[in-house]
Scaffold this motif. Sequence first.
Motif, PDB file in Angstrom:
ATOM      1  N   ALA A 126      -3.342   4.454  -1.974  1.00  0.00           N
ATOM      2  CA  ALA A 126      -4.559   4.817  -1.257  1.00  0.00           C
ATOM      3  C   ALA A 126      -4.521   6.307  -0.967  1.00  0.00           C
ATOM      4  CB  ALA A 126      -4.662   4.036   0.039  1.00  0.00           C
ATOM      5  N   ILE A 127      -5.577   7.000  -1.397  1.00  0.00           N
ATOM      6  CA  ILE A 127      -5.605   8.454  -1.248  1.00  0.00           C
ATOM      7  C   ILE A 127      -6.976   8.873  -0.727  1.00  0.00           C
ATOM      8  CG2 ILE A 127      -6.319   8.842  -3.659  1.00  0.00           C
ATOM      9  CD1 ILE A 127      -4.388  11.294  -3.593  1.00  0.00           C
ATOM     10  N   ALA A 128      -7.003   9.937   0.078  1.00  0.00           N
ATOM     11  CA  ALA A 128      -8.285  10.409   0.611  1.00  0.00           C
ATOM     12  C   ALA A 128      -9.108  11.025  -0.509  1.00  0.00           C
ATOM     13  CB  ALA A 128      -8.040  11.413   1.716  1.00  0.00           C
ATOM     14  N   GLU A 129     -10.440  10.857  -0.429  1.00  0.00           N
ATOM     15  CA  GLU A 129     -11.292  11.233  -1.557  1.00  0.00           C
ATOM     16  C   GLU A 129     -11.362  12.742  -1.770  1.00  0.00           C
ATOM     17  OE1 GLU A 129     -15.279  10.058  -0.897  1.00  0.00           O
ATOM     18  OE2 GLU A 129     -15.301  10.729   1.177  1.00  0.00           O
ATOM     19  N   ASP A 130     -10.955  13.544  -0.759  1.00  0.00           N
ATOM     20  CA  ASP A 130     -11.082  14.991  -0.952  1.00  0.00           C
ATOM     21  C   ASP A 130      -9.903  15.612  -1.697  1.00  0.00           C
ATOM     22  OD1 ASP A 130      -9.325  14.511   1.054  1.00  0.00           O
ATOM     23  OD2 ASP A 130     -10.015  16.107   2.382  1.00  0.00           O
ATOM     24  N   LYS A 131      -8.885  14.805  -2.047  1.00  0.00           N
ATOM     25  CA  LYS A 131      -7.732  15.371  -2.759  1.00  0.00           C
ATOM     26  C   LYS A 131      -7.961  15.240  -4.261  1.00  0.00           C
ATOM     27  CE  LYS A 131      -4.345  14.394   0.828  1.00  0.00           C
ATOM     28  NZ  LYS A 131      -5.325  14.249   1.886  1.00  0.00           N
ATOM     29  N   GLU A 132      -8.835  16.102  -4.810  1.00  0.00           N
ATOM     30  CA  GLU A 132      -9.299  15.873  -6.179  1.00  0.00           C
ATOM     31  C   GLU A 132      -8.201  16.100  -7.214  1.00  0.00           C
ATOM     32  OE1 GLU A 132     -12.395  18.465  -5.481  1.00  0.00           O
ATOM     33  OE2 GLU A 132     -13.544  16.917  -4.450  1.00  0.00           O
ATOM     34  N   ASP A 133      -7.406  17.161  -7.026  1.00  0.00           N
ATOM     35  CA  ASP A 133      -6.348  17.462  -8.005  1.00  0.00           C
ATOM     36  C   ASP A 133      -5.353  16.307  -8.089  1.00  0.00           C
ATOM     37  OD1 ASP A 133      -7.600  19.807  -8.125  1.00  0.00           O
ATOM     38  OD2 ASP A 133      -6.014  21.002  -7.158  1.00  0.00           O
ATOM     39  N   ALA A 134      -4.979  15.814  -6.913  1.00  0.00           N
ATOM     40  CA  ALA A 134      -3.988  14.746  -6.876  1.00  0.00           C
ATOM     41  C   ALA A 134      -4.554  13.473  -7.494  1.00  0.00           C
ATOM     42  CB  ALA A 134      -3.557  14.494  -5.441  1.00  0.00           C
ATOM     43  N   ILE A 135      -5.833  13.205  -7.257  1.00  0.00           N
ATOM     44  CA  ILE A 135      -6.446  12.006  -7.834  1.00  0.00           C
ATOM     45  C   ILE A 135      -6.421  12.098  -9.361  1.00  0.00           C
ATOM     46  CG2 ILE A 135      -8.618  10.738  -8.080  1.00  0.00           C
ATOM     47  CD1 ILE A 135      -9.192  11.374  -5.159  1.00  0.00           C
ATOM     48  N   GLU A 136      -6.715  13.307  -9.855  1.00  0.00           N
ATOM     49  CA  GLU A 136      -6.730  13.516 -11.310  1.00  0.00           C
ATOM     50  C   GLU A 136      -5.368  13.186 -11.938  1.00  0.00           C
ATOM     51  OE1 GLU A 136      -7.590  17.500 -13.478  1.00  0.00           O
ATOM     52  OE2 GLU A 136      -9.305  16.989 -12.197  1.00  0.00           O
ATOM     53  N   THR A 137      -4.316  13.745 -11.364  1.00  0.00           N
ATOM     54  CA  THR A 137      -2.986  13.497 -11.942  1.00  0.00           C
ATOM     55  C   THR A 137      -2.580  12.034 -11.757  1.00  0.00           C
ATOM     56  OG1 THR A 137      -2.012  14.268  -9.887  1.00  0.00           O
ATOM     57  CG2 THR A 137      -2.067  15.821 -11.698  1.00  0.00           C
ATOM     58  N   LEU A 138      -2.994  11.447 -10.627  1.00  0.00           N
ATOM     59  CA  LEU A 138      -2.655  10.044 -10.395  1.00  0.00           C
ATOM     60  C   LEU A 138      -3.328   9.142 -11.412  1.00  0.00           C
ATOM     61  CD1 LEU A 138      -2.611   9.157  -6.605  1.00  0.00           C
ATOM     62  CD2 LEU A 138      -0.869   8.679  -8.298  1.00  0.00           C
ATOM     63  N   VAL A 139      -4.600   9.422 -11.690  1.00  0.00           N
ATOM     64  CA  VAL A 139      -5.329   8.594 -12.659  1.00  0.00           C
ATOM     65  C   VAL A 139      -4.616   8.648 -14.009  1.00  0.00           C
ATOM     66  CG1 VAL A 139      -7.471   8.438 -13.962  1.00  0.00           C
ATOM     67  CG2 VAL A 139      -7.549   8.734 -11.494  1.00  0.00           C
ATOM     68  N   ALA A 140      -4.169   9.871 -14.380  1.00  0.00           N
ATOM     69  CA  ALA A 140      -3.454  10.015 -15.647  1.00  0.00           C
ATOM     70  C   ALA A 140      -2.141   9.233 -15.622  1.00  0.00           C
ATOM     71  CB  ALA A 140      -3.190  11.490 -15.912  1.00  0.00           C
ATOM     72  N   ALA A 141      -1.443   9.304 -14.486  1.00  0.00           N
ATOM     73  CA  ALA A 141      -0.140   8.640 -14.392  1.00  0.00           C
ATOM     74  C   ALA A 141      -0.274   7.124 -14.344  1.00  0.00           C
ATOM     75  CB  ALA A 141       0.597   9.141 -13.158  1.00  0.00           C
ATOM     76  N   LEU A 142      -1.415   6.647 -13.866  1.00  0.00           N
ATOM     77  CA  LEU A 142      -1.579   5.213 -13.664  1.00  0.00           C
ATOM     78  C   LEU A 142      -2.167   4.503 -14.882  1.00  0.00           C
ATOM     79  CD1 LEU A 142      -2.877   5.126 -10.000  1.00  0.00           C
ATOM     80  CD2 LEU A 142      -0.736   4.205 -10.820  1.00  0.00           C
ATOM     81  N   ILE A 148       0.855  -1.185   0.000  1.00  0.00           N
ATOM     82  CA  ILE A 148       0.000   0.000   0.000  1.00  0.00           C
ATOM     83  C   ILE A 148       0.890   1.233   0.000  1.00  0.00           C
ATOM     84  CG2 ILE A 148      -1.774   1.273   1.256  1.00  0.00           C
ATOM     85  CD1 ILE A 148      -2.587  -1.363   2.561  1.00  0.00           C
ATOM     86  N   ILE A 149       0.686   2.103  -0.972  1.00  0.00           N
ATOM     87  CA  ILE A 149       1.383   3.391  -0.964  1.00  0.00           C
ATOM     88  C   ILE A 149       0.424   4.381  -0.322  1.00  0.00           C
ATOM     89  CG2 ILE A 149       2.493   5.168  -2.357  1.00  0.00           C
ATOM     90  CD1 ILE A 149       3.971   2.526  -2.447  1.00  0.00           C
ATOM     91  N   ASN A 150       0.840   4.905   0.813  1.00  0.00           N
ATOM     92  CA  ASN A 150      -0.046   5.685   1.673  1.00  0.00           C
ATOM     93  C   ASN A 150      -0.008   7.155   1.267  1.00  0.00           C
ATOM     94  OD1 ASN A 150      -1.307   6.989   3.769  1.00  0.00           O
ATOM     95  ND2 ASN A 150      -0.195   5.917   5.389  1.00  0.00           N
ATOM     96  N   ALA A 151      -1.103   7.615   0.650  1.00  0.00           N
ATOM     97  CA  ALA A 151      -1.201   9.031   0.300  1.00  0.00           C
ATOM     98  C   ALA A 151      -2.387   9.654   1.014  1.00  0.00           C
ATOM     99  CB  ALA A 151      -1.340   9.196  -1.208  1.00  0.00           C
ATOM    100  N   ALA A 152      -2.819   9.040   2.120  1.00  0.00           N
ATOM    101  CA  ALA A 152      -4.039   9.505   2.797  1.00  0.00           C
ATOM    102  C   ALA A 152      -3.838  10.901   3.374  1.00  0.00           C
ATOM    103  CB  ALA A 152      -4.411   8.530   3.904  1.00  0.00           C
TER     104      ALA A 152
END
Lengths: 547, 198
Positions: free
Chosen positions: A217-233, A174-178
């Motif tokens: 694993a990332i907290a759901e309120d970090k929208e910008d980070a989720i966006e870039t992560l989805v692109a990177a993944l 688990i990579i912890n980005a919470a």
Amino acid sequence: MRLINKLLGRRDDRAPYSFFGGISPPAHKTRSLRSRLMPTPIPELLLLPLSQNREADAIPVVNVGERVLKFQLLAEPGEPQGTALHAPTSGRISSISMAPVTIESSSPRLCMHLQTDGVDAAIDVEAEADYRALGHLQLLEKIELAGICGLGGAGFATARKLSLSINQGVDLLIINAAECEPYISADEALLRERAVDVVSGADILQSISLAKRCVIAIAEDKEDAIETLVAALKTSSIELITLASKYPAGGEKQIIQAVSGMQTPSNQHPPSIGVLVHNVGTAYAVYRAVVCGEPCISRITTLTGAPLQTPKNFETLIGTPVSFLFDLCGIDSAIHTGSIVGGSLMGIKLLNLDVPVLKTSNCLIAMSASEFPAAAPELACIRCGYCATACPARLLPQQLYAFSRSQNHQQIEDHGLFDCIECGACAYVCPSSIPLVQYYRTSKQEIRQLQASQQQSLRWQTRFQQHQYRIKLQQEQIQHHKPVSIDMDSIDKQADSEETGQQATSEIPKASFSRELAQQEIADAVARVRARKSGVIASSNNNENGS
Amino acid sequence: MQLPIIASSYSQAIVAILVLAAVVGLCLQLRRFVALSLLRQSSLVDQVNRLLPQTQCGRCGFEGCRPYARAIIEGESINRCPPGGTATIIQLSRLLNELPQSLNPAVGKHQPPSVAVIREAECIGCTKCIQACPVDAILGAGKVMHTVLEQECTGCDLCVEPCPVDCIDMVELTPTQQPIWHLPNRLISPQNSLESAS
């Protein structure tokens, strides 16, 4: 549908992953996320503690006065849990001496003082473009040499953690980005701008640990980070999981429970259930170490709080003084009432602003009276039970509190004090504003000290018994063969026999050992020493008198 | 179908109840026996000995901690241990159900933990301190410099007196880990709670 899933014990796909208990305090993260990630200028003096965590000091490999270059090894780990230390920039080692740092308490530690020269000249580092060609042990060695420790906060040596988990066999990484604690936004800032690098780091960690599955694993309120992560993944096999944004979702045991549904047994580490957790910051440091060949010399630190005019996330050199960073952000000293290293719930209050940024310092908060009012007076526990519903470890905080006050060590241990992660959720919800975590930390410390002293007295007892047994054996020997022959190494033994002779009055026959001669010798020696003492070493005499 | 234990008359019922009572009684006796034998394993002397600080200094007037523990069981007073101080006296009084007393002034005062340190330049190698040490914490041989193993030294100061050249100092031990956390000061006075309520 949701009800059916619940009845069948299935996960609802739309619901974020979560765990028991926890709290949802205001996040205060937007302030520091307004600007981009910035490197800091090089301060004049860097303070580099030889130990970044609670372990023993590393052993310096450079001398005082020596000129060092960026990335050069300064100290190598003294024990397996330790981490290596590298020069964050070029300069001269001005001294190696005690200086206050923030590890658990503000007690002084041995630090290297690096007088920087501003040139920032570096030694050559070997970049490794194709890390997939390397074996996992080669990669592990690179991480060990880079001196990486857990950048999330605990500071456990990453190479050590990885090698332990290789031995035990790990299924899930688990990579912890919470990053659940208020005010801290370092991981979010990192993911927003360097998600691709973090994903490569996660990939390296997965190939080292031989884990079958890797999730970020990332907290759901970090929208910008989720966006870039989805692109990177997109092209990666690593999964992305969104966690419910509550505190302490980033706790190691909590994130494991949220992601896998498994609970880590008491007194055991996650590898025992086949899970390994690493922070995103660590994954990024691993990427830098393997792909760029750079050791861990900087980290991302959030600077935030009302007294700072420009709160920011900085890519900070390890060893930068806190006061230097506060000045960079334009601190308003009129409303600055104190500082915290770490988040607002688990952080440590700084007593001194000259302490350096460590590999584990993820956030520095400048406090103001309006944001951090003085603690309300502690009232009596009204047994409302809010703390028990907030405790993510499912303990009974009010019981622990009662036992802590009565110093009932047996009961408090039986109630799982050592499973407490000191997250502070109980104290946050307490309507009587009881500083519960302070009670638990005091009790933990008392119990540890008591255990240490018990172990020591047990050792003393054993040694005393062995000593008596030896004396008894010698007495028997004397009684059976008299006189004792003087053999090669028995000056010691003779002395012993003489002593036992004295103790046991005249029952035991004397050894063939002239006491008069020995006493004469001793008297001579005394006279010699007295003469020397009075004559030569007056200064040391003074010292003795002083002591 | 007939169940095995169905009382056809009162006498049978009484017999059944008596048998049951006998079995239960036996079980209880057995349990008591096991508990007693477990208790005997760690005898009272051991329990007292465990509470003593094990410095083996002999300041209580006995040869070591265990002899003193035995003496306590035989009626010696519990206030003769200076290294343990008040804490040990309170623990002993709890275990033995006695009234806690203050430390007997005849045995000396309670002192903070310390270790012996030999000023090695002045040591003549007489081995007298080695013989005096109750826990073999001094290293050395005849006519060779001696030194104290700090880890093993109990701070009993039995080696200080026999030294012919007075080269042994008792150095107070600075705790390696100072207590960092303290229980909060609870200042709940009527005024305080009124203030917070208003």
